[in-house]
Design an enzyme around this catalytic site. Sequence first.
Site, PDB file in Angstrom:
ATOM      1  N   HIS A 117       1.060  -1.113   0.179  1.00  0.00           N
ATOM      2  CA  HIS A 117       0.142  -0.067   0.347  1.00  0.00           C
ATOM      3  C   HIS A 117       1.374   1.600   0.061  1.00  0.00           C
ATOM      4  O   HIS A 117       0.611   2.156  -0.940  1.00  0.00           O
ATOM      5  CB  HIS A 117      -0.799  -0.081   1.030  1.00  0.00           C
ATOM      6  CG  HIS A 117      -2.039  -0.959   1.172  1.00  0.00           C
ATOM      7  ND1 HIS A 117      -3.700  -0.378   0.732  1.00  0.00           N
ATOM      8  CD2 HIS A 117      -1.888  -2.706   0.935  1.00  0.00           C
ATOM      9  CE1 HIS A 117      -4.345  -1.706   0.601  1.00  0.00           C
ATOM     10  NE2 HIS A 117      -3.338  -2.319   0.988  1.00  0.00           N
ATOM     11  N   ASN A 156      -2.785 -10.338   0.630  1.00  0.00           N
ATOM     12  CA  ASN A 156      -4.770  -9.250   1.119  1.00  0.00           C
ATOM     13  C   ASN A 156      -5.668 -10.359   1.499  1.00  0.00           C
ATOM     14  O   ASN A 156      -6.407  -9.887   2.439  1.00  0.00           O
ATOM     15  CB  ASN A 156      -5.025  -8.254   0.701  1.00  0.00           C
ATOM     16  CG  ASN A 156      -5.704  -7.347   1.047  1.00  0.00           C
ATOM     17  OD1 ASN A 156      -5.850  -6.514   1.271  1.00  0.00           O
ATOM     18  ND2 ASN A 156      -7.275  -7.860   0.481  1.00  0.00           N
TER      19      ASN A 156
HETATM   20 FE   LIG Z   1      -4.875  -4.454   0.819  1.00  0.00          FE
END
Ligand SMILES: [Fe+2]
Length: 1028
Positions: free
Chosen positions: A668, A885
């Site tokens: 990110h 994720n």
């Molecule tokens: Fe993520």
Amino acid sequence: MGTHNVDCMRDNEEFGALSRHGKLENEVLLERTSPNFAILRQHTLLHRVIVDGCFSHPDSSMAFTMRSLVASLQHAIPSEGLWDRGLSTVDVQRGGRIRMTPKRRSRTAPSLDAATKPRTVPVCSTSGRVNQIERTIYKIAATSKNSQIIHLKGIVTVGQRKPRPSVNEQLLDKLDLVADRLGLANILLQLVSTDIDPKTGAGKRSEPAVLRDWAEKGDVVAYKIQYTVEWKVPGGFGSPETIVVRNNHQNEFYLETVSITSSHDGSNTFFPCHSWIQSEKLSTYPAAERVFFSNRVYLPSDTPAGLKDLREKELKALRGDGKGLRKDWERIYDYDTYNDLGDPDKDSELLRPALGGNTNLPYPRRCRTGRPPTKTDPNLESREEVGGRVYIPRDERFEPIKESTFIDSCMKGLMHKLAPAMLARVKNTNFEFNTFGDIDRLYSEGLQSSFRSSSNHKRENSSGVVSVSSIPDFLRQLPFINSDDTFSKYPLPDLISKDKFAWMRDEEFARQVLAGQNPCAVERLKAFPPVSELDPEVYGPQQSAITAEHIEGELEGLTVEQALQDKRLFILDYHDLFMPFVEAINKLEGRKTYATRTLFFLDREGILKPLAVELSLPPAKRGERARKRVLTPGNEPTKYWLWQLAKAHVCSNDSGHHQLVSHWLRTHACTEPYVIATHRQLSRLHPISQFLRPHLRYTMEINGSARMNLIAADGVIASSLVNSDADAVTKLMFKLVGTLSLESCFTPGKYSMEISSAVYKQKWRFDMEALPEDLIRRGMAERDANSRHGLKLLVEDYPYAADGLLLWSAIEEWVADYVNIYYAEEATSIVNDYELQKWWAEIRYVGHADKKHEPWWPQLRTKEDLMQVLTNLIWIMSGQHAAVNFGQFTYGGYIPNHPCLTRKLVPEEGTPEFVDFTRNPQSFFLSTLPNPEQATAVMMIIEALSAHSPDEEYLGERKARWSSERAALDAFQKFTEKMRSVEKEIIARNKNPKLKNRTGAGVPPYELLFPRSGPGITGRGVPNSVSI
Ligand SMILES: [Fe+2]
């Protein structure tokens, strides 16, 4: 009487009304269907300046002035159609007459004949007068070299409005419909040619055309709505590869695509716009017009003459000037440091250091918002108010369907989190899981299970149920309290649905190191015993306390040396990462942790097994020895439960590393500068911008949201839900849930982001983010020309690496195919691409400024350099992010399997805690794990983050007609087909009984790198971008 005449009459009536208030007479200069008419109307009737003696519109209460009329016409008309027809000046005289002066004759200008003499015409004339002017204009056109008039018809696709428009937005929508219907305020589209207009020195422009039927389709409810538009351009206009859009409405709208077909030869030009168009009233720079290029791309040096200035202007607009507070509707991309994580003005406890911009706490840059500094420290940026939204450029916001899904997901999670949060506040006590049954009920019974009071350590069958009648009145207003509670049940994580006790097995613990939510931390052990690199003066001796005696009995008869030589020892080493923070963390309320090391052995079946866990605490005093403790597996009850506790502490370290490093930092935070730099330095006309576009989607929104809600001190989840339009129940729910951040869910607490920064400082390298390089660096793979992908995996059944390399190779091939289309063989083609060079320089020197002097940054001199960089970027944004994720709920959704937080140290013999432990080891184990409020908080977060949106775009998918280049489309088709073959191979692997890390009783298949998925929590699917 045709439609045209009806429109003229309607216009006459409107202007007739005007004439009663002023000196204007009769009717309009141009037809209503003429684009110039729309401009004239807008600039006269909607001008907001009121001066004495001016004309007012009887219906709209708006006013215009002669002064504003002159200004408007001089601003708008000369650059539009009239100018092209030979008029060099437009002047409005008193009495409401427009004086139009033709240009002087030139070699290239059309013959103007009678029109060459200055003429004065009334601004509002009779119908006959209109015809006279039109005839004059056509006469001019007829004498030009390119006398043919070409009709260009456009289909304009507009996206759905917001799913939850505010009251103000709904009102403006209605006003826009009325204004559009009356012709007072329209959406205008203008074509710009690739050819230069010699008169302006810029691209030739058509007259602006009105987007038709906006008002007529005002009641249409659809995901997408199509409108039409039509232009007339002279022959020889050139290729219309740019559209300029002006939104004279008051509300923004989402322009998806424009498709233009020529009446002349049937040719079609496609514009993938995908952008919010703001009202002209909001626009500041560079004027109100928005520029969209077609799907034909050019290297900077090949830019057609007519597009050069727009290419530069558009980039300049996106870069902004780096000043001031950014507004929600702006589209400026700029950088700043992570100096907004704390909230010291609210509470000194919420002070957090700025990350980035200093050598001690380096960090990638984030999007600049321009918020004012805190009162406490001028170097820190103040936080967004609860209910506000962190600024990101408008086009980076979630599209309506994604926003709707995300909000629903957060609301659902909120329900899950609400009950324990509510009870903790209402009863002013903390609740505990007393048995595993308490946890199980979160999935089977949902909300009601949370109303079981466990205070005073009551067992589950004792009278601990809080009845609805005992809940305060205001809480009973919540709609779900008396519901059947299905909404508040947690979905059962895949792991537990297959085998409820899988989490207790050592093989499963080790399997998750290779195929779980954090499969990129394990390393091959290269020396025994493991050694720290920390300063022994501060942290004691560097050597691990794990000895050969601890592990040799489990090495299938091998000595430690032999096992090392055979490359069968592996380690999950969090010692050096956590050790500097352990003392501070353990002073936090309800947090207790170690710096852990875990050794594994690869048995002859190819299965990884844990051998020993080392738990380290820093020296109690400087100069003393660090307190190290080694625990090993065992079946004897005490040893067994101590071992379970040791594994829980490993998972606690691993959860922190996963969320703060593997997930947040590497995929990110480090990605955001790539997104920003691409928008600032690569024009939409640039082939690499076109190439990267799907990989940038939603990253800034999810990062901005995370910065406010998750990684900040005292973050509040989904604060965007608590805006001024939120209903009372929603506001109440958020008040009850209170703060919810990563700090509250993970063991490192307020030191979380400093740990993330420490890894960025010590470990992060752009070149090592490449999957093959990362595997080699961790000793998990070796180069081998005879192996597939040129790599030999040391653990053959390493699902993350094996599937990751399938994706990596496919991406690598696709990148090479694309780059070869646009860059010539000469080495200079890359070096001479100034946009590309500025883009790469900005990523290094601005986006990752704290690492700019590192020698490992790849140079960008050759096509191979560019291919390497792009493959790396796309892998991180797609495969790497998906791997870390979308397995979060599968593995972290059942707290005992992978606890994110530990509250007690492992008890030492001879202590009161040890007595407690031996008396009830299960209860002690559960009291070491997160309490119900903490557990449901993290479950809420990872549930929302593990779900795919219905509008997700997966690797191998792009929006239709993204390119006009046949070779690029063919190459992408090849890549898409490659993804299908990757899927087949992954399916086959998951059926192969030899691959025990992805098949077997209770073992979930490894699908985290399976390219496609449906919406929701599926444990599979590789989106193009870091989108959640
Ligand atoms: Fe993520």
